[in-house]
Design an enzyme around this catalytic site. Structure first.
Site, PDB file in Angstrom:
ATOM      1  N   ASP A 202       0.934  -1.258  -0.161  1.00  0.00           N
ATOM      2  CA  ASP A 202      -0.167  -0.013   0.121  1.00  0.00           C
ATOM      3  C   ASP A 202       0.752   1.185  -0.107  1.00  0.00           C
ATOM      4  O   ASP A 202       2.069   1.319   0.472  1.00  0.00           O
ATOM      5  CB  ASP A 202      -0.853   0.044   1.226  1.00  0.00           C
ATOM      6  CG  ASP A 202      -1.878  -1.205   1.530  1.00  0.00           C
ATOM      7  OD1 ASP A 202      -2.192  -1.737   0.307  1.00  0.00           O
ATOM      8  OD2 ASP A 202      -2.118  -1.595   2.536  1.00  0.00           O
TER       9      ASP A 202
HETATM   10  N1  URA Z   1      -1.245  -6.077   3.878  1.00  0.00           N
HETATM   11  C1  URA Z   1      -1.634  -4.796   3.857  1.00  0.00           C
HETATM   12  O1  URA Z   1      -2.655  -4.563   4.631  1.00  0.00           O
HETATM   13  N2  URA Z   1      -0.923  -3.806   3.307  1.00  0.00           N
HETATM   14  C2  URA Z   1       0.124  -4.020   2.557  1.00  0.00           C
HETATM   15  O2  URA Z   1       0.793  -3.034   2.087  1.00  0.00           O
HETATM   16  C3  URA Z   1       0.647  -5.248   2.504  1.00  0.00           C
HETATM   17  C4  URA Z   1       0.102  -6.338   3.302  1.00  0.00           C
END
Ligand code: URA
Length: 218
Positions: free
Chosen positions: A83
């Site tokens: 993310d």
């Molecule tokens: N899980 C998440 O919630 N976000 C990420 O970026 C990676 C794994």
């Protein structure tokens, strides 16, 4: 470099660029140092927050914009996504086959995350993770591992699949909230502790296969 006589092929200085070579057989040297042919490149990036894992984005900087010039190649892409507000290990490569092996749902390559939570974790988190958490949206997660961190609200988790926002959603299902997330390992390869946020490191060939291995649980 050719004009300056710095390049040689099988010990013979070459000054014109149109000579045909066989990159896997011929010995090429630049300034006396052997250059080995690499079919693909594998780059470990320590992604900072605010950067997106795509090849282009109109608004935010992409992980590719952090690849320094000497590691740039045609066809580079991030193998897997974090993310925008997640930090840590992103593999950038031009090897579609390895990326596919690493990301295919049935390959189950483990990914390890360091997590900071809004509230302290509970004693039941470890068993909830190992049983497989059901997300609020109904999806059933595979069994995963939970390890206590250095404080009562920090921990490490290892997942064997990669659903969208999965770590955040797993803690949401436990009634908690992720306030900081960093990926620290893919397969058997740890994020280099000396790699600053926003920096890249070329992964040496002998370490590439670790990306597909099972990681240590500690
Ligand atoms: N899980 C998440 O919630 N976000 C990420 O970026 C990676 C794994």
């Amino acid at each position: 470099m050719l004009k300056r006589g710095l390049v040689s092929v099988n010990g013979v200085v070459i000054r014109c660029a149109d000579i045909k070579i066989h990159p896997e057989i011929d010995l090429i040297t630049l300034n006396g140092e052997e250059i080995s042919y690499k079919k693909h490149i594998y780059i470990m990036l320590n992604k900072p927050q605010g950067v997106v894992c795509s090849t282009r984005d109109g608004l935010s900087p992409t992980v590719l914009s952090l690849v320094p010039e000497h590691l740039q190649r045609k066809g580079l892409f991030p193998a897997g996504r974090l993310d925008k507000d997640t930090e840590g290990f992103v593999l950038i490569t031009d090897d579609g086959e390895l990326a596919h092996k690493m990301l295919a749902p049935k390959s189950h390559v483990p990914k390890k995350y360091y997590v900071e939570l809004q509230d302290n974790y509970n004693d039941n988190y470890s068993s909830r993770f190992s049983e497989g958490i059901r997300l609020i949206t109904g999806e059933q997660c595979l069994p995963a591992e939970f390890f206590k961190g250095e404080t009562l609200s920090s921990c490490y988790v290892v997942l064997h699949e990669g659903m969208f926002h999965q770590v955040k959603k797993m803690f949401e299902a436990l009634g908690n909230k992720v306030v900081f997330l960093k990926r620290i390992q893919i397969g058997g390869l740890e994020l280099d502790k000396n790699l600053a946020l926003g920096e890249c490191l070329e992964i040496m060939h002998k370490n590439v296969e670790k990306l597909l291995q099972i990681c240590d649980a500690d």
